[in-house]
Design a protein around this motif. Structure first.
Motif, PDB file in Angstrom:
ATOM      1  N   GLY A   1      -1.881  -4.942  -9.572  1.00  0.00           N
ATOM      2  CA  GLY A   1      -1.471  -4.360  -8.301  1.00  0.00           C
ATOM      3  C   GLY A   1      -1.970  -5.111  -7.089  1.00  0.00           C
ATOM      4  N   PHE A   2      -3.067  -5.833  -7.236  1.00  0.00           N
ATOM      5  CA  PHE A   2      -3.598  -6.604  -6.106  1.00  0.00           C
ATOM      6  C   PHE A   2      -2.573  -7.602  -5.593  1.00  0.00           C
ATOM      7  N   TRP A   3      -1.868  -8.271  -6.514  1.00  0.00           N
ATOM      8  CA  TRP A   3      -0.895  -9.282  -6.081  1.00  0.00           C
ATOM      9  C   TRP A   3       0.240  -8.637  -5.306  1.00  0.00           C
ATOM     10  N   GLY A   4       0.659  -7.462  -5.727  1.00  0.00           N
ATOM     11  CA  GLY A   4       1.696  -6.756  -4.985  1.00  0.00           C
ATOM     12  C   GLY A   4       1.214  -6.241  -3.648  1.00  0.00           C
ATOM     13  N   ALA A   5      -0.066  -5.851  -3.591  1.00  0.00           N
ATOM     14  CA  ALA A   5      -0.617  -5.359  -2.324  1.00  0.00           C
ATOM     15  C   ALA A   5      -0.709  -6.476  -1.288  1.00  0.00           C
ATOM     16  N   LEU A   6      -0.966  -7.704  -1.736  1.00  0.00           N
ATOM     17  CA  LEU A   6      -0.938  -8.833  -0.793  1.00  0.00           C
ATOM     18  C   LEU A   6       0.429  -8.927  -0.123  1.00  0.00           C
ATOM     19  N   ALA A   7       1.482  -8.827  -0.923  1.00  0.00           N
ATOM     20  CA  ALA A   7       2.828  -8.898  -0.352  1.00  0.00           C
ATOM     21  C   ALA A   7       3.088  -7.729   0.584  1.00  0.00           C
ATOM     22  N   PHE A   8       2.704  -6.518   0.174  1.00  0.00           N
ATOM     23  CA  PHE A   8       2.935  -5.316   0.966  1.00  0.00           C
ATOM     24  C   PHE A   8       2.311  -5.437   2.353  1.00  0.00           C
ATOM     25  N   SER A   9       1.158  -6.078   2.425  1.00  0.00           N
ATOM     26  CA  SER A   9       0.443  -6.195   3.712  1.00  0.00           C
ATOM     27  C   SER A   9       0.652  -7.555   4.370  1.00  0.00           C
ATOM     28  N   GLU A  10       1.614  -8.317   3.869  1.00  0.00           N
ATOM     29  CA  GLU A  10       1.996  -9.598   4.482  1.00  0.00           C
ATOM     30  C   GLU A  10       0.848 -10.616   4.487  1.00  0.00           C
ATOM     31  N   VAL A  11       0.091 -10.668   3.410  1.00  0.00           N
ATOM     32  CA  VAL A  11      -1.008 -11.624   3.299  1.00  0.00           C
ATOM     33  C   VAL A  11      -0.610 -12.705   2.299  1.00  0.00           C
ATOM     34  N   GLU A  12      -0.185 -13.854   2.798  1.00  0.00           N
ATOM     35  CA  GLU A  12       0.177 -14.966   1.915  1.00  0.00           C
ATOM     36  C   GLU A  12      -1.096 -15.739   1.578  1.00  0.00           C
ATOM     37  N   ALA A  13      -1.941 -15.107   0.776  1.00  0.00           N
ATOM     38  CA  ALA A  13      -3.246 -15.669   0.443  1.00  0.00           C
ATOM     39  C   ALA A  13      -3.111 -16.956  -0.356  1.00  0.00           C
ATOM     40  N   LEU A  14      -2.111 -17.023  -1.207  1.00  0.00           N
ATOM     41  CA  LEU A  14      -1.686 -18.211  -1.932  1.00  0.00           C
ATOM     42  C   LEU A  14      -0.199 -18.366  -1.625  1.00  0.00           C
TER      43      LEU A  14
END
Length: 617
Positions: free
Chosen positions: A271-284
C-alpha cells in the motif's frame, strides 16, 4: 472434484496488469463476504475464531475494513452497488437502541481502529455514504464519531485514527475540537527516527507498520487535509526518503519481506507504493513505483489465501492460525484492501499511464541503518540480515522480530512447540537448550550496532549466558559468528532457510559433519559449519507442518552440537537459491571463519547504535 485452494483466491485468474483489473479485484474480494452481513447491515461475522476484543468490535472490523478498497474504487469513478447496505449498517451500528449497535467506545478500544475507515469514507465519498442519510441518522453517526475521537488512543500508529475520523467529520460539516487533532499529529511526528523511518510508538522495533500505517496515513493526510502545509511537506519528504530503503523489502517477483507482526494483512504491505501516487509523491520514477506496486499484488494472485468460499483467511501464504496475533479476528485480513488506494486517481494520472519498470539491480549489499538491517539481492530473492529488534509481548515475537536473517522468497517459520528442542526448526536462528527439552533463542537485546554492511548484537538467552553475534554478507551466502559465554554446557541447533517440501519424499538431502544441504524441487538450501574449535553435525530436517508462512510443508538444513561451559565461538554460513547454475556454483564457494578480533576493531571504530534500538525503555 479435487479442491484447488488457489482457485478459491478471488484474485486467481485476474492478470492484474491494469487499473481496470484492480477495480475488478475489489469487487471480487468483496462479494464473498456479502452473504455474511447481518440483516441490519452493521455486523459482518466471517467465522467462529475469536480475538482479544469483543464480538461486536470484531463484527465492526468485518464491516469497516472493506471500505479501504471500496472507497478509492468509487472515488475514482468505479461502481459499487451496495452503498445502501453500508448506509444502513452505519446508521444501525452507531444507534444505541438498535440490536446491531457496535457498543460504546472506550479508551484504547478496537472500535477506534475501525472507525478510521469510516472517517476515510466520509472524507472521500460523502455523496454515497453520508448525504443520502436521514437527518436523524446523521446526528446519531456524528455523535458516535465525535465521542470516539475524544477517547485515548494507543500511543502508536493508532493516533492517526483520530486524524482520519476528523478528516471525515470536517468534510461533512460536523464540528469538533481540532486542538486534539494537532496534538496527536505532533506526537506522531515525534516517532521520526531519521532516514524516513518512524518507530511505531515508544518501542525498539520497526516493521511493516511503518510503510502501511505511519507513512500510509501520513500521505493520506497530506493529500486530504486543509492547510498545515509545513507538516504535509514533512510527511511527503519523509516518504520520499523512505522509498529508497523500503524498496529493499520487496523481491524481484513482487513478494514483500515477511518480517514482524500482522503478516495476515498480506498485500497491505504494498500500500505504501499506492499511497505515494495518491499524494503525488514521485519518490522514484513513476514506472518504478508502479512496478513495485503491481508486481506485489500479482505475487498474491495464485496463493491459497482464501477459504473455499473466497473469504480471506487468517494466515499468510495459506490459512494458518499459528502465525496469527491475539488481535486478529476473522475480519482482520481485509486491511489488505488498503493496497487499492490509487484507484482514487483518474486513469490518466502518470502513475497509471506509466509502463511498469523492473526493480533496479543492487549487486552490492545495502545497509539499512534505521531498522539495523543489510539487504542482499540474490537471484529470485532479497535476503535481509537483521541486527535484531524486539517485541516480547506477543506470541511468536522472537521469530517475527529477532531472527538473524529474513527473506522475501522463503519467509520464516514459527515454532510450534517450545518444549520439544529436537523438533524446533530455528530457521535463521540459533537455538540453545540446557535440558534438551526447553529452548531459548535471541529475544530481547542488550545492544545492537551497525558498521557499514555488518551487524552486531549482544543478547542473553538466560541471565547468566551471554551471546554476541556478528552478521556478515557474502552474497549469496551470509556468515554468522556467535561468541557464547556460559557457566554450563548447552546444546545448540542452528538453521538455514526453509524451502518448500515436495510430496512423496522426492527431495534429496545431504548431511555430514559440518554440513547439511536440501535439494528441493525448486530450491536448494545449505548450511555449513565454519567454527574454529567446535564441530557440529549437519542435519537435514523436515519442520513441523504449517510452521512456515508461505509453504505448509518445508525442508530445513541445520547444524547441531554441544558446547562446554566457558566461552565458545560458533561460525556458520547459510544460503538458499532457486535450483539452477547459480545454486550449483555457490555450493562450491570457499568460505572461512572471520577473525573476531578484526570484527571487534571494526565495530569499535565504526559501529553505531541501530536507530530503532536507541530508545531507553
Amino acid at each position: 472434484m479435487i479442491y484447488d485452494p488457489a482457485q478459491a483466491n478471488p484474485l486467481f485468474g485476474n492478470p492484474l496488469k491494469t487499473r481496470d483489473d484492480l477495480s475488478r479485484a475489489i469487487i471480487d474480494l468483496f462479494k464473498p463476504i456479502l452473504p455474511y452481513f447481518s440483516e441490519g447491515g452493521a455486523r459482518v461475522r466471517l467465522s467462529a475464531t475469536g480475538a482479544l476484543f469483543d464480538r461486536a468490535a470484531a463484527d465492526l472490523e468485518g464491516f469497516a475494513r472493506p471500505l479501504w478498497g471500496i472507497v478509492p474504487l468509487v472515488a475514482g469513478g468505479g461502481t459499487f452497488p451496495f452503498w445502501d447496505l453500508y448506509r444502513r449498517g452505519l446508521a444501525n451500528g452507531t444507534d444505541p437502541s438498535h440490536p446491531e449497535y457496535w457498543g460504546d467506545v472506550a479508551d484504547r478500544n478496537q472500535r477506534l481502529v475501525e472507525l478510521a475507515a469510516i472517517g476515510f469514507a466520509l472524507a472521500m465519498v460523502p455523496e454515497h455514504i453520508w448525504e443520502p442519510l436521514a437527518p436523524k441518522d446523521k446526528g446519531t453517526i456524528a455523535a458516535y464519531l465525535v465521542n470516539a475521537r475524544e477517547r485515548e488512543f494507543v500511543d502508536n500508529n493508532w493516533k492517526f485514527f483520530r486524524v482520519l475520523v476528523d478528516l471525515g467529520l470536517e468534510r461533512v460539516g460536523v464540528d469538533f475540537d481540532r486542538s486534539k487533532t494537532t496534538a496527536y499529529l505532533d506526537e506522531l511526528e515525534a516517532f521520526d527516527i531519521g532516514d524516513g523511518w518512524y518507530r511505531d510508538g515508544p518501542v525498539r522495533r520497526v516493521d511493516h507498520y511503518i510503510p502501511f500505517a505511519m507513512h500510509f496515513y501520513g500521505l493520506i493526510y497530506s493529500a486530504l487535509a486543509k492547510g498545515d502545509e509545513a507538516r504535509k511537506t514533512r510527511f511527503r519528504e519523509r516518504a520520499r526518503t523512505f522509498s529508497r530503503d523500503i524498496r529493499h523489502w520487496f523481491g524481484p517477483d513482487g513478494a514483500a519481506l515477511a518480517f514482524g507482526r500482522s503478516q495476515t494483512y498480506r498485500f497491505a504491505a504494498g500500500g505504501f507504493w499506492g499511497a505515494l501516487a495518491f499524494s503525488e509523491v514521485e519518490a522514484l520514477p513513476w514506472s518504478e513505483i508502479k512496478g513495485y506496486y503491481m508486481r506485489h499484488i500479482r505475487w498474491w494472485s495464485d496463493k491459497p489465501i482464501a477459504d473455499r468460499d473466497g473469504v480471506l483467511s487468517i494466515g499468510y501464504g495459506y490459512p494458518n492460525l499459528l502465525m496469527s496475533e491475539s488481535y486478529n479476528s476473522a475480519g482482520s485480513p481485509y486491511w489488505a484492501l488498503k493496497f487499492f488506494l490509487p484507484l482514487a486517481l483518474p486513469a490518466d494520472h502518470p502513475f497509471w499511464t506509466a509502463e511498469e519498470a523492473p526493480a533496479p539491480e543492487f549487486p552490492q549489499p545495502v545497509p539499512l541503518k534505521g531498522p539495523g538491517m543489510v539487504a542482499m539481492h540474490t537471484p529470485g530473492n532479497v535476503v535481509i540480515l537483521s541486527s535484531g529488534q524486539q517485541h516480547d509481548k506477543m506470541r511468536g515475537a522472537n521469530e517475527k522480530y529477532s531472527k538473524f536473517v529474513y527473506s522475501t522468497r522463503y519467509a520464516f517459520n514459527i515454532e510450534a512447540d517450545d518444549r520439544h528442542f529436537a523438533a524446533a526448526s530455528f530457521d535463521g536462528m540459533l537455538g540453545l537448550s540446557d535440558d534438551d527439552v526447553h529452548f531459548r533463542m535471541r529475544e530481547t537485546l542488550d545492544e545492537a550496532l551497525i558498521a557499514g554492511d555488518r551487524l552486531y548484537s549482544r543478547w542473553c538467552p538466560w541471565s547468566d549466558v551471554v551471546v554476541e553475534t556478528w552478521l556478515l554478507p557474502a552474497n549469496p551466502w551470509h556468515i554468522r559468528v556467535h561468541r557464547i559465554t556460559t557457566p554450563r554446557g548447552l546444546k545448540t541447533a542452528e538453521g538455514g532457510f526453509a524451502i518448500e517440501r515436495a510430496d512423496f519424499n522426492v527431495d534429496r538431502a545431504e548431511q555430514s559433519e559440518g554440513r547439511a544441504i536440501w535439494h528441493g524441487q525448486s530450491d536448494i538450501s545449505a548450511i555449513i559449519d565454519l567454527s574454529p574449535n567446535v564441530r557440529r553435525a549437519g542435519f537435514a530436517m523436515s519442520p513441523i507442518a504449517n510452521t512456515n508462512l508461505i509453504h505448509a510443508k518445508t525442508l530445513l538444513p541445520q547444524l547441531r552440537g554441544d558446547i562446554p561451559a566457558g566461552t565458545t565461538v560458533l561460525a556458520t554460513a547459510a544460503m538458499a537459491l532457486p535450483v539452477g547454475d547459480d545454486a550449483t556454483r555457490s555450493l562450491h564457494a570457499s568460505l572461512i571463519c572471520p577473525d573476531i578480533g578484526e570484527l571487534e576493531q571494526l565495530f569499535l571504530r565504526r559501529g553505531s547504535p541501530v536507530s530503532a534500538f536507541k530508545l531507553e525503555l
